[in-house]
Design a protein around this motif. Sequence first.
Motif, PDB file in Angstrom:
ATOM      1  N   GLY A  61      16.794   4.091 -15.145  1.00  0.00           N
ATOM      2  CA  GLY A  61      16.857   3.946 -16.596  1.00  0.00           C
ATOM      3  C   GLY A  61      16.027   4.698 -17.544  1.00  0.00           C
ATOM      4  O   GLY A  61      15.010   5.213 -16.831  1.00  0.00           O
ATOM      5  N   VAL A  62      16.257   4.744 -18.568  1.00  0.00           N
ATOM      6  CA  VAL A  62      15.710   5.607 -19.809  1.00  0.00           C
ATOM      7  C   VAL A  62      15.477   4.450 -20.950  1.00  0.00           C
ATOM      8  O   VAL A  62      16.652   3.866 -21.196  1.00  0.00           O
ATOM      9  N   ALA A  63      14.343   4.225 -21.371  1.00  0.00           N
ATOM     10  CA  ALA A  63      14.234   3.486 -22.491  1.00  0.00           C
ATOM     11  C   ALA A  63      13.359   3.811 -23.649  1.00  0.00           C
ATOM     12  O   ALA A  63      12.419   4.893 -23.541  1.00  0.00           O
ATOM     13  N   TYR A  64      13.306   3.217 -24.752  1.00  0.00           N
ATOM     14  CA  TYR A  64      12.456   3.367 -25.847  1.00  0.00           C
ATOM     15  C   TYR A  64      11.451   2.225 -25.910  1.00  0.00           C
ATOM     16  O   TYR A  64      12.043   1.031 -26.099  1.00  0.00           O
ATOM     17  N   ARG A  65      10.238   2.265 -25.973  1.00  0.00           N
ATOM     18  CA  ARG A  65       9.311   1.237 -26.171  1.00  0.00           C
ATOM     19  C   ARG A  65       8.403   1.198 -27.301  1.00  0.00           C
ATOM     20  O   ARG A  65       7.925   2.572 -27.513  1.00  0.00           O
ATOM     21  N   TYR A  66       8.013   0.098 -27.722  1.00  0.00           N
ATOM     22  CA  TYR A  66       7.231   0.062 -29.022  1.00  0.00           C
ATOM     23  C   TYR A  66       6.277  -1.119 -28.951  1.00  0.00           C
ATOM     24  O   TYR A  66       6.952  -2.208 -28.613  1.00  0.00           O
ATOM     25  N   ILE A  67       4.980  -1.000 -28.974  1.00  0.00           N
ATOM     26  CA  ILE A  67       4.033  -1.883 -28.798  1.00  0.00           C
ATOM     27  C   ILE A  67       3.023  -1.968 -30.078  1.00  0.00           C
ATOM     28  O   ILE A  67       2.637  -0.778 -30.297  1.00  0.00           O
ATOM     29  N   ASP A  68       3.056  -2.997 -30.577  1.00  0.00           N
ATOM     30  CA  ASP A  68       1.891  -3.062 -31.829  1.00  0.00           C
ATOM     31  C   ASP A  68       0.998  -4.348 -31.460  1.00  0.00           C
ATOM     32  O   ASP A  68       1.463  -5.273 -31.472  1.00  0.00           O
ATOM     33  N   TYR A  69      -0.262  -3.991 -31.242  1.00  0.00           N
ATOM     34  CA  TYR A  69      -1.192  -5.023 -30.743  1.00  0.00           C
ATOM     35  C   TYR A  69      -2.454  -4.909 -31.556  1.00  0.00           C
ATOM     36  O   TYR A  69      -3.111  -4.131 -31.723  1.00  0.00           O
ATOM     37  N   ASP A  70      -2.896  -6.206 -32.141  1.00  0.00           N
ATOM     38  CA  ASP A  70      -4.004  -6.193 -32.786  1.00  0.00           C
ATOM     39  C   ASP A  70      -4.749  -7.549 -32.834  1.00  0.00           C
ATOM     40  O   ASP A  70      -4.184  -8.663 -32.930  1.00  0.00           O
ATOM     41  N   VAL A  71      -5.961  -7.562 -32.453  1.00  0.00           N
ATOM     42  CA  VAL A  71      -6.686  -8.604 -32.087  1.00  0.00           C
ATOM     43  C   VAL A  71      -8.215  -8.472 -32.884  1.00  0.00           C
ATOM     44  O   VAL A  71      -8.762  -7.489 -32.378  1.00  0.00           O
ATOM     45  N   THR A  72      -8.511  -9.448 -33.542  1.00  0.00           N
ATOM     46  CA  THR A  72      -9.861  -9.538 -34.107  1.00  0.00           C
ATOM     47  C   THR A  72     -10.786 -10.734 -34.078  1.00  0.00           C
ATOM     48  O   THR A  72     -10.123 -11.708 -34.016  1.00  0.00           O
ATOM     49  N   VAL A  73     -11.836 -10.633 -33.720  1.00  0.00           N
ATOM     50  CA  VAL A  73     -13.036 -11.630 -33.496  1.00  0.00           C
ATOM     51  C   VAL A  73     -13.941 -11.392 -34.606  1.00  0.00           C
ATOM     52  O   VAL A  73     -14.504 -10.552 -34.561  1.00  0.00           O
ATOM     53  N   THR A  74     -14.200 -12.787 -35.254  1.00  0.00           N
ATOM     54  CA  THR A  74     -15.282 -12.840 -36.283  1.00  0.00           C
ATOM     55  C   THR A  74     -15.967 -13.750 -35.782  1.00  0.00           C
ATOM     56  O   THR A  74     -15.766 -14.966 -36.188  1.00  0.00           O
ATOM     57  N   LYS A  75     -17.271 -13.790 -35.232  1.00  0.00           N
ATOM     58  CA  LYS A  75     -18.454 -14.565 -34.985  1.00  0.00           C
ATOM     59  C   LYS A  75     -19.746 -14.308 -35.623  1.00  0.00           C
ATOM     60  O   LYS A  75     -19.885 -13.241 -36.257  1.00  0.00           O
ATOM     61  N   THR A  76     -20.546 -15.097 -35.498  1.00  0.00           N
ATOM     62  CA  THR A  76     -21.737 -14.677 -36.085  1.00  0.00           C
ATOM     63  C   THR A  76     -22.555 -13.939 -35.257  1.00  0.00           C
ATOM     64  O   THR A  76     -23.116 -13.017 -35.577  1.00  0.00           O
ATOM     65  N   SER A  77     -22.267 -13.741 -33.915  1.00  0.00           N
ATOM     66  CA  SER A  77     -23.197 -12.854 -33.287  1.00  0.00           C
ATOM     67  C   SER A  77     -22.031 -11.834 -32.892  1.00  0.00           C
ATOM     68  O   SER A  77     -22.543 -10.933 -32.116  1.00  0.00           O
TER      69      SER A  77
END
Length: 146
Positions: A110-126
Amino acid sequence: MSSDFDSDIYRLSGGYSFIKTNQAELGVSLGLHLTDFSLSLSASGVGGQKADALAPLPTIGLYGAYAMGSKWLVSGRLDYFSLNYGDYDGHLTNFTAGVDYRFTRNFGVGVAYRYIDYDVTVTKTSFNGGAEYKFSGPMLYVNASF
């Protein structure tokens, strides 16, 4: 100065097809999308740093396929999830559309087109940090079914 970035993606999902015939399938899925990031930076005279992170996100998705005769199959999948909980904020969009050709009943390419958008943010005092990852482009694959 040198740098290195590597990522591995693992997906696990299960679904329910509310339309399933010999020619077409359409369904919904629940899954888990794991991305393993590795980043290293180094410069002469300064030293280097290396960081690894495993970013898991659950997903909900929609998938479909349509057989054009006994040899050709067109398929697509869209997975999405967004979360803002406490110190964590993230989203994931995963889209794939492809065409398969079956040599035999059990083997194909097979042949395919793939798109991934991934965003993770952690905001802690440390700790404050995150990962933003986007990828889009073609992919070739071999498939087997039994």
